[in-house]
Design a protein around this motif. Structure first.
Motif, PDB file in Angstrom:
ATOM      1  N   GLY A   1       0.788  -1.223   0.000  1.00 27.98           N
ATOM      2  CA  GLY A   1       0.000   0.000   0.000  1.00 27.98           C
ATOM      3  C   GLY A   1       0.817   1.269   0.000  1.00 27.98           C
ATOM      4  N   HIS A   2       2.110   1.182  -0.279  1.00 22.65           N
ATOM      5  CA  HIS A   2       2.951   2.378  -0.376  1.00 22.65           C
ATOM      6  C   HIS A   2       4.063   2.114  -1.386  1.00 22.65           C
ATOM      7  CE1 HIS A   2       6.473   0.721   1.778  1.00 22.65           C
ATOM      8  NE2 HIS A   2       5.586   0.083   2.501  1.00 22.65           N
ATOM      9  N   LYS A   3       4.702   3.172  -1.798  1.00 21.82           N
ATOM     10  CA  LYS A   3       5.847   3.059  -2.699  1.00 21.82           C
ATOM     11  C   LYS A   3       7.131   3.412  -1.962  1.00 21.82           C
ATOM     12  CE  LYS A   3       3.194   4.009  -6.895  1.00 21.82           C
ATOM     13  NZ  LYS A   3       3.060   4.857  -8.115  1.00 21.82           N
ATOM     14  N   ALA A   4       8.247   3.147  -2.625  1.00 22.57           N
ATOM     15  CA  ALA A   4       9.538   3.424  -1.994  1.00 22.57           C
ATOM     16  C   ALA A   4       9.682   4.904  -1.667  1.00 22.57           C
ATOM     17  CB  ALA A   4      10.677   2.963  -2.905  1.00 22.57           C
ATOM     18  N   ASP A   5       9.118   5.769  -2.504  1.00 27.72           N
ATOM     19  CA  ASP A   5       9.264   7.211  -2.269  1.00 27.72           C
ATOM     20  C   ASP A   5       8.657   7.637  -0.940  1.00 27.72           C
ATOM     21  OD1 ASP A   5       9.938   9.963  -3.307  1.00 27.72           O
ATOM     22  OD2 ASP A   5       7.772  10.181  -3.038  1.00 27.72           O
ATOM     23  N   LEU A   6       7.557   7.010  -0.540  1.00 21.23           N
ATOM     24  CA  LEU A   6       6.977   7.341   0.765  1.00 21.23           C
ATOM     25  C   LEU A   6       7.963   7.011   1.876  1.00 21.23           C
ATOM     26  CD1 LEU A   6       4.573   8.187   2.583  1.00 21.23           C
ATOM     27  CD2 LEU A   6       3.883   5.780   2.586  1.00 21.23           C
ATOM     28  N   TYR A   7       8.621   5.880   1.763  1.00 18.36           N
ATOM     29  CA  TYR A   7       9.595   5.486   2.790  1.00 18.36           C
ATOM     30  C   TYR A   7      10.738   6.496   2.839  1.00 18.36           C
ATOM     31  CZ  TYR A   7      11.967   2.251   5.929  1.00 18.36           C
ATOM     32  OH  TYR A   7      12.565   1.681   7.032  1.00 18.36           O
ATOM     33  N   PHE A   8      11.218   6.930   1.675  1.00 11.41           N
ATOM     34  CA  PHE A   8      12.280   7.937   1.647  1.00 11.41           C
ATOM     35  C   PHE A   8      11.836   9.218   2.345  1.00 11.41           C
ATOM     36  CE2 PHE A   8      13.712   5.843  -2.518  1.00 11.41           C
ATOM     37  CZ  PHE A   8      14.683   5.089  -1.879  1.00 11.41           C
ATOM     38  N   ARG A   9      10.633   9.670   2.050  1.00 11.02           N
ATOM     39  CA  ARG A   9      10.140  10.924   2.630  1.00 11.02           C
ATOM     40  C   ARG A   9       9.963  10.806   4.140  1.00 11.02           C
ATOM     41  NH1 ARG A   9       5.222  11.792   0.945  1.00 11.02           N
ATOM     42  NH2 ARG A   9       4.949  10.165  -0.633  1.00 11.02           N
ATOM     43  N   ILE A  10       9.464   9.662   4.604  1.00  9.88           N
ATOM     44  CA  ILE A  10       9.308   9.462   6.050  1.00  9.88           C
ATOM     45  C   ILE A  10      10.665   9.473   6.736  1.00  9.88           C
ATOM     46  CG2 ILE A  10       8.655   7.777   7.815  1.00  9.88           C
ATOM     47  CD1 ILE A  10       6.351   6.945   5.957  1.00  9.88           C
ATOM     48  N   ALA A  11      11.631   8.758   6.162  1.00  7.75           N
ATOM     49  CA  ALA A  11      12.968   8.709   6.764  1.00  7.75           C
ATOM     50  C   ALA A  11      13.580  10.099   6.846  1.00  7.75           C
ATOM     51  CB  ALA A  11      13.865   7.774   5.960  1.00  7.75           C
ATOM     52  N   ASP A  12      13.439  10.882   5.780  1.00  4.12           N
ATOM     53  CA  ASP A  12      13.997  12.236   5.783  1.00  4.12           C
ATOM     54  C   ASP A  12      13.330  13.103   6.847  1.00  4.12           C
ATOM     55  OD1 ASP A  12      15.661  11.538   3.708  1.00  4.12           O
ATOM     56  OD2 ASP A  12      14.429  12.470   2.140  1.00  4.12           O
ATOM     57  N   ARG A  13      12.017  13.004   6.968  1.00  3.67           N
ATOM     58  CA  ARG A  13      11.297  13.825   7.942  1.00  3.67           C
ATOM     59  C   ARG A  13      11.619  13.404   9.378  1.00  3.67           C
ATOM     60  NH1 ARG A  13       5.222  13.823   6.990  1.00  3.67           N
ATOM     61  NH2 ARG A  13       5.359  15.431   8.611  1.00  3.67           N
ATOM     62  N   LEU A  14      11.759  12.110   9.615  1.00  5.42           N
ATOM     63  CA  LEU A  14      12.132  11.634  10.943  1.00  5.42           C
ATOM     64  C   LEU A  14      13.509  12.145  11.342  1.00  5.42           C
ATOM     65  CD1 LEU A  14      10.845   7.953  10.721  1.00  5.42           C
ATOM     66  CD2 LEU A  14      10.171   9.593  12.483  1.00  5.42           C
ATOM     67  N   ARG A  15      14.440  12.110  10.412  1.00  6.20           N
ATOM     68  CA  ARG A  15      15.795  12.565  10.725  1.00  6.20           C
ATOM     69  C   ARG A  15      15.876  14.076  10.835  1.00  6.20           C
ATOM     70  NH1 ARG A  15      18.407   7.811   6.924  1.00  6.20           N
ATOM     71  NH2 ARG A  15      18.808   6.347   8.643  1.00  6.20           N
ATOM     72  N   GLU A  16      14.965  14.773  10.177  1.00  3.76           N
ATOM     73  CA  GLU A  16      14.883  16.212  10.369  1.00  3.76           C
ATOM     74  C   GLU A  16      14.356  16.525  11.767  1.00  3.76           C
ATOM     75  OE1 GLU A  16      12.703  20.140   8.368  1.00  3.76           O
ATOM     76  OE2 GLU A  16      12.509  18.170   7.442  1.00  3.76           O
ATOM     77  N   ALA A  17      13.369  15.730  12.228  1.00  9.87           N
ATOM     78  CA  ALA A  17      12.812  15.926  13.568  1.00  9.87           C
ATOM     79  C   ALA A  17      13.782  15.497  14.647  1.00  9.87           C
ATOM     80  CB  ALA A  17      11.504  15.148  13.703  1.00  9.87           C
ATOM     81  N   ARG A  18      14.524  14.425  14.401  1.00 11.47           N
ATOM     82  CA  ARG A  18      15.466  13.878  15.391  1.00 11.47           C
ATOM     83  C   ARG A  18      16.731  13.439  14.659  1.00 11.47           C
ATOM     84  NH1 ARG A  18      15.026  11.610  20.833  1.00 11.47           N
ATOM     85  NH2 ARG A  18      17.201  11.557  21.473  1.00 11.47           N
ATOM     86  N   PRO A  19      17.714  14.313  14.532  1.00  7.75           N
ATOM     87  CA  PRO A  19      18.884  14.021  13.700  1.00  7.75           C
ATOM     88  C   PRO A  19      19.659  12.769  14.102  1.00  7.75           C
ATOM     89  CG  PRO A  19      18.772  16.361  14.169  1.00  7.75           C
ATOM     90  CD  PRO A  19      17.718  15.709  15.009  1.00  7.75           C
ATOM     91  N   ASP A  20      19.605  12.364  15.364  1.00  4.92           N
ATOM     92  CA  ASP A  20      20.369  11.186  15.780  1.00  4.92           C
ATOM     93  C   ASP A  20      19.541   9.904  15.702  1.00  4.92           C
ATOM     94  OD1 ASP A  20      18.679  11.836  17.879  1.00  4.92           O
ATOM     95  OD2 ASP A  20      20.120  11.291  19.448  1.00  4.92           O
ATOM     96  N   LEU A  21      18.371   9.950  15.061  1.00  7.38           N
ATOM     97  CA  LEU A  21      17.507   8.780  14.998  1.00  7.38           C
ATOM     98  C   LEU A  21      18.132   7.685  14.138  1.00  7.38           C
ATOM     99  CD1 LEU A  21      13.758   8.516  14.929  1.00  7.38           C
ATOM    100  CD2 LEU A  21      14.937   7.496  12.987  1.00  7.38           C
ATOM    101  N   ALA A  22      18.070   6.449  14.649  1.00  2.00           N
ATOM    102  CA  ALA A  22      18.536   5.276  13.915  1.00  2.00           C
ATOM    103  C   ALA A  22      17.336   4.494  13.413  1.00  2.00           C
ATOM    104  CB  ALA A  22      19.396   4.393  14.817  1.00  2.00           C
ATOM    105  N   LEU A  23      17.388   4.079  12.157  1.00  5.36           N
ATOM    106  CA  LEU A  23      16.329   3.287  11.559  1.00  5.36           C
ATOM    107  C   LEU A  23      16.776   1.844  11.393  1.00  5.36           C
ATOM    108  CD1 LEU A  23      14.862   5.516   8.701  1.00  5.36           C
ATOM    109  CD2 LEU A  23      13.589   4.581  10.642  1.00  5.36           C
TER     110      LEU A  23
END
Length: 461
Positions: A296-318
């Motif tokens: 139900g999602h594409k790779a681009d959604l995952y990229f955008r989520i990862a970027d936004r998470l790291r913008e919110a918390r720069p030291d976040l590990a995925l």
């Protein structure tokens, strides 16, 4: 056949209970609750099958050959049950969890010495099942999805879980990924009410929990009734949990990219006790395979989520999950997965070859990938993931971080704990279990990090 349930006045007479748990942390949580339920019947924990009056195998259906592993264990338990019977001691054998839900009566057909088969939604009925098994000529099978909420029938958790406690807030899944049995073994998505979760969390904190990990098959889909009669999403629940005295750390797992809403992403930058670590399965980097998987999602959604998470918390590990060799996956699809991994950079991951689960849509799909090709792709992917994990661990060296002490180390004079990114850490020194101690990470070892306490005297604080 099972022995009789103790009469009410005999509940203090100790029997021994062994629970073997496979699979996810939700199963670990369920096993603890089953122990809580059986404690009033006089069952105390043991690690020995030979001395156990009741054995529960709490099973998982996700991994390959899960059923066969259960039947192999049941074969050994049959001999133990026979030996105990020869000494005049009875043994109740129960199979719980997702294999029990999926296999049902097949378990007792293949292993007639099993007394109880129960699905993950029915374990609150265990005392009744034990009593019924003592009266029945055959096995008791409970694999339905009862109308009542099992959480309403569970006792308060009795045994402290330690400094890290697991708390199930959501069960089931409505996503129906092509490869997954969870919607069939755990049922539809169900969110526990916020008040019940907060009450259990306060009890866990009172019992010594410093870190609480929220669990769910699709935990960020949680939408529970709030105390004011409305509905909260996960971010609001996390904010409320962060206010509980004694709770120093919060985590949640496992999540789906489609349920990472704006407020939850923001929460990672706004709640200090929410650890900078997120397990967010993607499964594939190919849009074509993601569609076949019904993600139900594409790779681009995952990229955008990862970027936004790291913008919110720069030291976040995925960290993430990957399946290689899903039916129809081509070499180009696999290359897309490798590009996603390279683009994101993971601190860890679970990766597997696709294996069919009976009853799932993927099990009947065309385009099976040859086993040798799946092996080759998995080895290639895992080599990159291992390198990224090593790179992440080495990048942590030199940092001063808070480490939650969980026990003693492997060597005398050591303590062991977990970093904010869930890495095992060991250091020389003394600190009580449950203390959060600042440490300098000194070296990245194959499976852990070594550290030095920054202010050893603070360990006793």
């Amino acid at each position: 056949m099972a022995g009789p349930a103790p009469a009410q006045g005999q509940a203090r007479a100790t029997r021994k209970l062994l629970i073997r748990t496979w699979g996810c942390q939700m199963n670990v949580y369920d096993s603890g609750r089953m122990a809580d339920i059986l404690a009033p019947l006089g069952y105390a924990p043991t690690e020995s099958a030979e001395e156990a009056d009741m054995v529960i195998l709490n099973t998982c259906h996700i991994r390959e050959k899960a059923s066969e592993k259960v039947f192999s264990d049941l074969g050994r338990l049959r001999e133990t049950k026979k030996a105990r019977a020869a000494e005049g001691r009875q043994t109740v054998i129960a199979v719980a969890g997702c294999v029990a839900q999926a296999e049902g009566a097949e378990i007792t057909a293949r292993a007639p010495w099993v007394d109880i088969v129960l699905g993950p939604q029915t374990y609150h009925r265990l005392p009744e099942m034990v009593a019924r098994a003592s009266r029945a000529a055959g096995a008791v099978i409970e694999t339905d999805f009862p109308a009542e909420d099992k959480f309403d029938h569970l006792p308060e958790a009795r045994a402290p879980q330690g400094p890290v406690a697991f708390l199930t807030i959501q069960e089931g899944c409505d996503k129906f990924c092509s490869f997954c049995v969870v919607p069939y073994t755990r049922g539809a998505e169900f969110s526990r009410p916020a008040a019940a979760i907060l009450a259990e969390a306060r009890q866990l904190a009172a019992n010594g929990a410093r870190e609480i990990a929220l669990l769910g098959q699709n935990v960020n889909a949680w939408a529970g009734a709030s105390p004011d009669g409305n509905s909260w999403r996960l971010a609001r629940l996390l904010r409320e949990l962060a206010e509980i005295p004694g709770v120093a750390r919060l985590r949640y797992t496992t999540s789906h990219p489609r349920d990472m809403d704006d407020d939850l992403i923001a929460a990672h930058g706004e709640i200090p006790s929410l650890m900078p670590y997120l397990h967010l399965p993607v499964q594939s980097g190919s849009d074509r395979v993601l569609a076949a998987m019904n993600r139900g999602h594409k790779a681009d959604l995952y990229f955008r989520i990862a970027d936004r998470l790291r913008e919110a918390r720069p030291d976040l590990a995925l960290t993430s999950d990957f399946i290689v060799g899903h039916p129809g996956e081509t070499a180009a699809d696999f290359d897309a997965t490798m590009r996603l991994v390279e683009r994101i950079g993971f601190a860890g991951a679970y990766s597997f070859k696709y294996s069919a689960r009976p009853g799932t849509p993927a099990a009947s799909m065309a385009g099976l990938v040859p086993e040798a090709e799946k092996d080759s792709r998995l080895q290639t992917l895992q080599a990159l993931l291992r390198q990224q994990q090593d790179d992440f661990n080495r990048a942590c060296v030199g940092r001063v971080v808070d480490v939650l002490i969980t026990g003693t180390g492997r060597h005398p004079g050591q303590v062991a704990g977990r970093s904010p990114w869930l890495q095992p850490v060991h250091a020389t020194g003394a600190a009580p279990v449950g203390a959060v101690v600042p440490m300098t990470l000194e070296a990245a070892l194959p499976n852990s990090l070594s550290a030095n306490m920054v202010h050893e005297e603070s360990a006793a604080a």
